[in-house]
Design a protein around this motif. Structure first.
Motif, PDB file in Angstrom:
ATOM      1  N   LEU A  74       0.815  -1.206   0.000  1.00  0.00           N
ATOM      2  CA  LEU A  74       0.000   0.000   0.000  1.00  0.00           C
ATOM      3  C   LEU A  74       0.853   1.262   0.000  1.00  0.00           C
ATOM      4  O   LEU A  74       0.528   2.256  -0.671  1.00  0.00           O
ATOM      5  CB  LEU A  74      -0.946  -0.031   1.223  1.00  0.00           C
ATOM      6  CG  LEU A  74      -1.944   1.113   1.330  1.00  0.00           C
ATOM      7  CD1 LEU A  74      -2.853   1.143   0.113  1.00  0.00           C
ATOM      8  CD2 LEU A  74      -2.796   0.978   2.617  1.00  0.00           C
ATOM      9  N   ALA A  75       1.956   1.240   0.681  1.00  0.00           N
ATOM     10  CA  ALA A  75       2.822   2.455   0.722  1.00  0.00           C
ATOM     11  C   ALA A  75       3.376   2.773  -0.655  1.00  0.00           C
ATOM     12  O   ALA A  75       3.433   3.943  -1.080  1.00  0.00           O
ATOM     13  CB  ALA A  75       3.993   2.254   1.721  1.00  0.00           C
ATOM     14  N   SER A  76       3.812   1.810  -1.375  1.00  0.00           N
ATOM     15  CA  SER A  76       4.344   2.033  -2.728  1.00  0.00           C
ATOM     16  C   SER A  76       3.258   2.566  -3.631  1.00  0.00           C
ATOM     17  O   SER A  76       3.513   3.450  -4.478  1.00  0.00           O
ATOM     18  CB  SER A  76       4.886   0.711  -3.279  1.00  0.00           C
ATOM     19  OG  SER A  76       5.918   0.218  -2.477  1.00  0.00           O
ATOM     20  N   ILE A  77       2.071   1.971  -3.500  1.00  0.00           N
ATOM     21  CA  ILE A  77       0.974   2.414  -4.371  1.00  0.00           C
ATOM     22  C   ILE A  77       0.645   3.866  -4.085  1.00  0.00           C
ATOM     23  O   ILE A  77       0.425   4.662  -5.010  1.00  0.00           O
ATOM     24  CB  ILE A  77      -0.247   1.510  -4.183  1.00  0.00           C
ATOM     25  CG1 ILE A  77       0.051   0.067  -4.660  1.00  0.00           C
ATOM     26  CG2 ILE A  77      -1.476   2.051  -4.911  1.00  0.00           C
ATOM     27  CD1 ILE A  77      -1.011  -0.933  -4.349  1.00  0.00           C
TER      28      ILE A  77
ATOM     29  N   GLU B  78       2.979   6.565  -5.670  1.00  0.00           N
ATOM     30  CA  GLU B  78       2.906   6.795  -7.109  1.00  0.00           C
ATOM     31  C   GLU B  78       2.051   8.015  -7.374  1.00  0.00           C
ATOM     32  O   GLU B  78       1.168   8.336  -6.593  1.00  0.00           O
ATOM     33  CB  GLU B  78       2.297   5.559  -7.809  1.00  0.00           C
ATOM     34  CG  GLU B  78       3.206   4.352  -7.734  1.00  0.00           C
ATOM     35  CD  GLU B  78       2.558   3.164  -8.419  1.00  0.00           C
ATOM     36  OE1 GLU B  78       1.363   3.290  -8.939  1.00  0.00           O
ATOM     37  OE2 GLU B  78       3.152   2.018  -8.466  1.00  0.00           O
ATOM     38  N   PRO B  79       2.338   8.668  -8.568  1.00  0.00           N
ATOM     39  CA  PRO B  79       1.562   9.854  -8.869  1.00  0.00           C
ATOM     40  C   PRO B  79       0.107   9.524  -9.117  1.00  0.00           C
ATOM     41  O   PRO B  79      -0.770  10.277  -8.731  1.00  0.00           O
ATOM     42  CB  PRO B  79       2.226  10.413 -10.122  1.00  0.00           C
ATOM     43  CG  PRO B  79       3.175   9.380 -10.608  1.00  0.00           C
ATOM     44  CD  PRO B  79       3.429   8.412  -9.535  1.00  0.00           C
ATOM     45  N   ASN B  80      -0.205   8.413  -9.751  1.00  0.00           N
ATOM     46  CA  ASN B  80      -1.615   7.970  -9.975  1.00  0.00           C
ATOM     47  C   ASN B  80      -1.773   6.609  -9.340  1.00  0.00           C
ATOM     48  O   ASN B  80      -1.573   5.572  -9.988  1.00  0.00           O
ATOM     49  CB  ASN B  80      -1.946   7.906 -11.455  1.00  0.00           C
ATOM     50  CG  ASN B  80      -1.909   9.264 -12.126  1.00  0.00           C
ATOM     51  OD1 ASN B  80      -2.446  10.225 -11.595  1.00  0.00           O
ATOM     52  ND2 ASN B  80      -1.291   9.373 -13.285  1.00  0.00           N
ATOM     53  N   PRO B  81      -2.073   6.620  -8.074  1.00  0.00           N
ATOM     54  CA  PRO B  81      -2.143   5.321  -7.409  1.00  0.00           C
ATOM     55  C   PRO B  81      -3.347   4.512  -7.922  1.00  0.00           C
ATOM     56  O   PRO B  81      -4.413   5.065  -8.136  1.00  0.00           O
ATOM     57  CB  PRO B  81      -2.299   5.698  -5.953  1.00  0.00           C
ATOM     58  CG  PRO B  81      -2.786   7.104  -5.936  1.00  0.00           C
ATOM     59  CD  PRO B  81      -2.298   7.802  -7.165  1.00  0.00           C
ATOM     60  N   SER B  82      -3.131   3.181  -8.108  1.00  0.00           N
ATOM     61  CA  SER B  82      -4.201   2.253  -8.527  1.00  0.00           C
ATOM     62  C   SER B  82      -3.846   0.853  -8.081  1.00  0.00           C
ATOM     63  O   SER B  82      -2.657   0.534  -7.960  1.00  0.00           O
ATOM     64  CB  SER B  82      -4.396   2.292 -10.046  1.00  0.00           C
ATOM     65  OG  SER B  82      -3.233   1.830 -10.703  1.00  0.00           O
ATOM     66  N   VAL B  83      -4.898   0.103  -7.897  1.00  0.00           N
ATOM     67  CA  VAL B  83      -4.707  -1.302  -7.460  1.00  0.00           C
ATOM     68  C   VAL B  83      -5.276  -2.242  -8.535  1.00  0.00           C
ATOM     69  O   VAL B  83      -6.428  -2.089  -8.947  1.00  0.00           O
ATOM     70  CB  VAL B  83      -5.418  -1.567  -6.114  1.00  0.00           C
ATOM     71  CG1 VAL B  83      -5.218  -3.024  -5.701  1.00  0.00           C
ATOM     72  CG2 VAL B  83      -4.895  -0.633  -5.046  1.00  0.00           C
TER      73      VAL B  83
END
Length: 246
Positions: free
Chosen positions: A11-14, A17-22
């Motif tokens: 979750l921290a890496s996501i 990011e500039p546009n976080p997505s899973v």
């Protein structure tokens, strides 16, 4: 069906990011859901087919049971009809047996009566036989007596016929026909005759040819003296006197 391993998410890496997505990997979920639904559908179809199969089998069994029940009822009804017919036949046979027994009883009574009648008839026959035997013995004795008298009177009869120019013969039972000739000098073959009935103690003249006026007097004399030969001579003399007067 392949198993989808859960992915570890940082979750921290996501978030950095500039546009976080899973990545939810929806294709795998959809594939898994599709497979599940297909499996459920197949299961449901198999279950429905099995239920339908069992229901059809039950319906067939029920139909067979109904048909068998109908057949058994029909056969039972036929058996009842046959039973009624057999009972009627048995009743008729019983009635026939009773009638036959009644007829046999009546025939036995008739037979007993006929036997009694036969015994009575046999007894009467024996009586008649005894009576016939007695009559035969009496007739034999009478015949012997008559033969003896005939043997004794034969010569006298012949002498009487020769002397009186007459012929004496029996024409019926206890009746004598006496015929004379050589009375009428003009016709010596002319016959003068009479029929004498000797059946009773009082002798009778049935007929004379020709008639004699003094016949009653001659008959009285005969019944008093019982001398037939003298009566025959008297009858010849009466015929001769009748010819002389005419």
């Amino acid at each position: 069906m392949p198993q989808v391993r859960p992915t570890h998410i940082d979750l921290a890496s996501i978030l950095a990011e500039p546009n976080p997505s899973v990545d939810l990997r929806l294709y795998a979920y959809e594939a898994s859901t599709s497979n599940f639904l297909r499996a459920v559908t197949n299961y449901a179809n198999r279950a429905v087919a099995e239920i339908t199969k069992h229901r059809n089998a039950q319906e067939a069994d029920k139909k067979r049971l109904v048909e068998k029940t109908v057949a058994v009822k029909a056969e039972t009804n036929q058996c009842k009809v046959k039973e009624i017919e057999l009972l009627a036949v048995m009743e008729r046979e019983k009635e026939e047996v009773r009638e036959a027994e009644t007829s046999i009883t009546a025939l036995k009574r008739q037979l007993a009566s006929i036997r009694e009648t036969c015994q009575s008839v046999d007894a009467e026959i024996e009586q008649y036989r005894a009576l016939t035997a007695n009559l035969k013995r009496e007739k034999d004795r009478e015949r012997q007596t008559l033969e003896m008298h005939a043997a004794q009177t034969g010569p006298e009869l012949n002498a009487c016929e020769t002397r009186l120019r007459c012929h004496i013969e029996g024409i019926e039972k206890d009746r004598l026909l006496i015929r004379f000739t050589h009375i009428d000098k003009l016709d010596i073959d002319r016959e003068f005759s009479f029929v004498l009935d000797v059946a009773s103690s009082s002798n009778q003249v049935i007929t004379t040819t020709p008639p004699l006026p003094n016949l009653p007097i001659l008959l009285n004399e005969l019944n008093e003296t019982r001398d037939i030969f003298h009566f025959i001579r008297s009858m010849r003399s009466a015929f001769a006197l009748l010819v002389e007067k005419h």
